[in-house]
Design a protein around this motif. Structure first.
Motif, PDB file in Angstrom:
ATOM      1  N   ASN A 105       0.832  -1.197   0.000  1.00 29.86           N
ATOM      2  CA  ASN A 105       0.000   0.000   0.000  1.00 29.86           C
ATOM      3  C   ASN A 105       0.870   1.252   0.000  1.00 29.86           C
ATOM      4  O   ASN A 105       1.843   1.336   0.755  1.00 29.86           O
ATOM      5  CB  ASN A 105      -0.892  -0.047   1.257  1.00 29.86           C
ATOM      6  CG  ASN A 105      -1.724   1.205   1.466  1.00 29.86           C
ATOM      7  OD1 ASN A 105      -1.951   1.974   0.546  1.00 29.86           O
ATOM      8  ND2 ASN A 105      -2.189   1.396   2.685  1.00 29.86           N
ATOM      9  N   HIS A 140      -3.660   4.303  -2.372  1.00 24.18           N
ATOM     10  CA  HIS A 140      -4.837   4.844  -1.700  1.00 24.18           C
ATOM     11  C   HIS A 140      -5.052   6.322  -2.016  1.00 24.18           C
ATOM     12  O   HIS A 140      -4.105   7.090  -2.173  1.00 24.18           O
ATOM     13  CB  HIS A 140      -4.801   4.596  -0.184  1.00 24.18           C
ATOM     14  CG  HIS A 140      -3.735   5.312   0.569  1.00 24.18           C
ATOM     15  ND1 HIS A 140      -2.574   4.715   0.990  1.00 24.18           N
ATOM     16  CD2 HIS A 140      -3.671   6.594   1.021  1.00 24.18           C
ATOM     17  CE1 HIS A 140      -1.840   5.582   1.662  1.00 24.18           C
ATOM     18  NE2 HIS A 140      -2.489   6.736   1.693  1.00 24.18           N
ATOM     19  N   ASN A 167      -6.781   9.645  -0.540  1.00 21.63           N
ATOM     20  CA  ASN A 167      -7.193  10.143   0.784  1.00 21.63           C
ATOM     21  C   ASN A 167      -7.158  11.663   0.828  1.00 21.63           C
ATOM     22  O   ASN A 167      -6.628  12.266   1.766  1.00 21.63           O
ATOM     23  CB  ASN A 167      -6.279   9.573   1.874  1.00 21.63           C
ATOM     24  CG  ASN A 167      -4.828  10.016   1.724  1.00 21.63           C
ATOM     25  OD1 ASN A 167      -4.375  10.313   0.616  1.00 21.63           O
ATOM     26  ND2 ASN A 167      -4.095  10.070   2.824  1.00 21.63           N
ATOM     27  N   LYS A 173      -7.654   2.311  -3.862  1.00 22.90           N
ATOM     28  CA  LYS A 173      -8.642   2.295  -2.795  1.00 22.90           C
ATOM     29  C   LYS A 173      -8.844   3.689  -2.226  1.00 22.90           C
ATOM     30  O   LYS A 173      -7.949   4.538  -2.316  1.00 22.90           O
ATOM     31  CB  LYS A 173      -8.228   1.335  -1.667  1.00 22.90           C
ATOM     32  CG  LYS A 173      -7.100   1.853  -0.768  1.00 22.90           C
ATOM     33  CD  LYS A 173      -6.692   0.836   0.274  1.00 22.90           C
ATOM     34  CE  LYS A 173      -7.789   0.444   1.233  1.00 22.90           C
ATOM     35  NZ  LYS A 173      -8.131   1.569   2.166  1.00 22.90           N
ATOM     36  N   VAL A 206     -10.070   5.662   1.488  1.00 18.99           N
ATOM     37  CA  VAL A 206      -9.778   5.367   2.891  1.00 18.99           C
ATOM     38  C   VAL A 206     -11.000   5.557   3.784  1.00 18.99           C
ATOM     39  O   VAL A 206     -10.898   5.488   5.006  1.00 18.99           O
ATOM     40  CB  VAL A 206      -8.605   6.225   3.425  1.00 18.99           C
ATOM     41  CG1 VAL A 206      -7.347   5.959   2.621  1.00 18.99           C
ATOM     42  CG2 VAL A 206      -8.953   7.721   3.433  1.00 18.99           C
TER      43      VAL A 206
END
Length: 343
Positions: free
Chosen positions: A126, A156, A158, A193, A195
């Motif tokens: 990640n 990620h 965010n 992804k 968060v």
């Protein structure tokens, strides 16, 4: 957990997630909006309910994932080790927290060395996608994969967290093309992804078109990282402003249905606010390939290996029982069930 030393942000995040109210407020993941229609005559043997599955070519004993949480310090490295040991024993996939610290500082790499404790399960490394705008490139992404002994990488997103984080990096401009380049240059599957604020269908479509192999929606209804960062804010203005976003985001169930709608076959992980195996069953029935659990496992992970094992076992039992309760014997049957209805 030990007292937080200055600069050990990852320990601070863990402490806040355990000690403070950092869940989303005024918004839920949406699983309560769906209900399974009970089957009084399931016509299957409970002992034969099978939750084995596969994800991007990897076989799994369960469709369950320990979502990316932590690493980067001695204490959080110990949590990662415990997560890896129990995930291996129970057949869950494992995501580690952001490996950025170890890429930048080699002596922290050991806190992400989980492959020796989990030799047979898929491991997901990640990194923050925004770091691609701050000097990170494909070589750094590959290094993150190597450090974790991972099978795949997730980047990620965010943005809101970075705004409220005292050390935040907020240049998200042109990030899609940088993600596309990483997907092209890495030999392992690359996913994206959120968060805790969710990924919608339109964004997912652009990401899949850029070469992303899987998307973890990480929808709203679980941990709110603006709430976490609120407790770390150095100034009152930022602290108060963070409160306005406690209910921000797209509920997890909406994310799953939208993303599956734009890509019937793209890899899809449903996470964000899941607390039980019944939630997991609903997420799978809505279209997720895997379902991820994060903060709901954290207290047990900090407590002991036995507590964590019991928590994972409970989720598996709930999932199997939900499947039995609607008369489906395997994950394929769960994904195609007509017995999940919106209330």
């Amino acid at each position: 957990m030990p007292k937080t030393p200055t600069g050990e942000r990852k320990i601070e995040h863990v402490r806040l997630c355990l000690a403070e109210e950092v869940g989303a407020s005024g918004i839920t993941a949406g699983f309560e909006q769906y209900r399974f229609r009970h089957s009084a005559l399931p016509e299957i043997n409970y002992d034969e309910v099978n939750i084995q599955t596969s994800f991007l070519g990897a076989s799994l004993r369960t469709p369950l994932l320990i979502s990316s949480m932590t690493g980067g310090s001695k204490s959080t490295g110990a949590i990662n080790a415990r997560l890896a040991e129990v995930a291996e024993r129970r057949g869950w996939a494992l995501g580690v927290g952001s490996v950025r610290a170890a890429v930048e500082q080699e002596d922290l790499a050991y806190t992400f060395h989980v492959r020796d404790k989990a030799p047979n399960i898929p491991i997901i490394a990640n990194l923050g996608a925004v770091q691609l705008n701050y000097g990170f490139g494909s070589k750094d992404c590959l290094r993150a994969v190597e450090i974790a002994g991972a099978d795949m990488l997730v980047l990620h997103l965010n943005g809101l967290q970075e705004v409220f984080q005292p050390e935040g990096n907020t240049n998200f401009g042109g990030l899609l093309s940088a993600i596309k380049q990483v997907c092209r240059e890495l030999s392992v599957p690359v996913g994206v992804k959120e968060v805790g604020w969710g990924i919608d269908g339109e964004t997912a479509s652009r990401l899949y078109d850029a070469g992303v192999s899987f998307i973890d929606v990480a929808g709203a209804g679980g941990t709110s990282w603006s709430q976490v960062e609120k407790f770390r804010a150095h100034d009152e203005v930022r602290r108060v402003a963070a409160e306005a976003f406690a209910g921000w985001g797209i509920p997890t169930v909406e994310c799953i249905t939208e993303v599956r709608g734009v890509s019937p076959h793209g890899g899809l992980i449903g996470s964000g606010g899941l607390n039980s195996g019944v939630d997991a069953a609903k997420a799978l029935a809505l279209g997720a390939d895997l379902v991820g659990f994060g903060r709901s496992l954290l207290a047990a992970a900090v407590q002991s290996e036995e507590a964590l094992d019991a928590t994972l076992a409970r989720v598996e039992l709930e999932l199997r029982t939900a499947m039995f309760g609607i008369g489906v014997a395997d994950i394929s049957g769960l994904r195609s069930t007509k017995r999940l209805v919106k209330i």
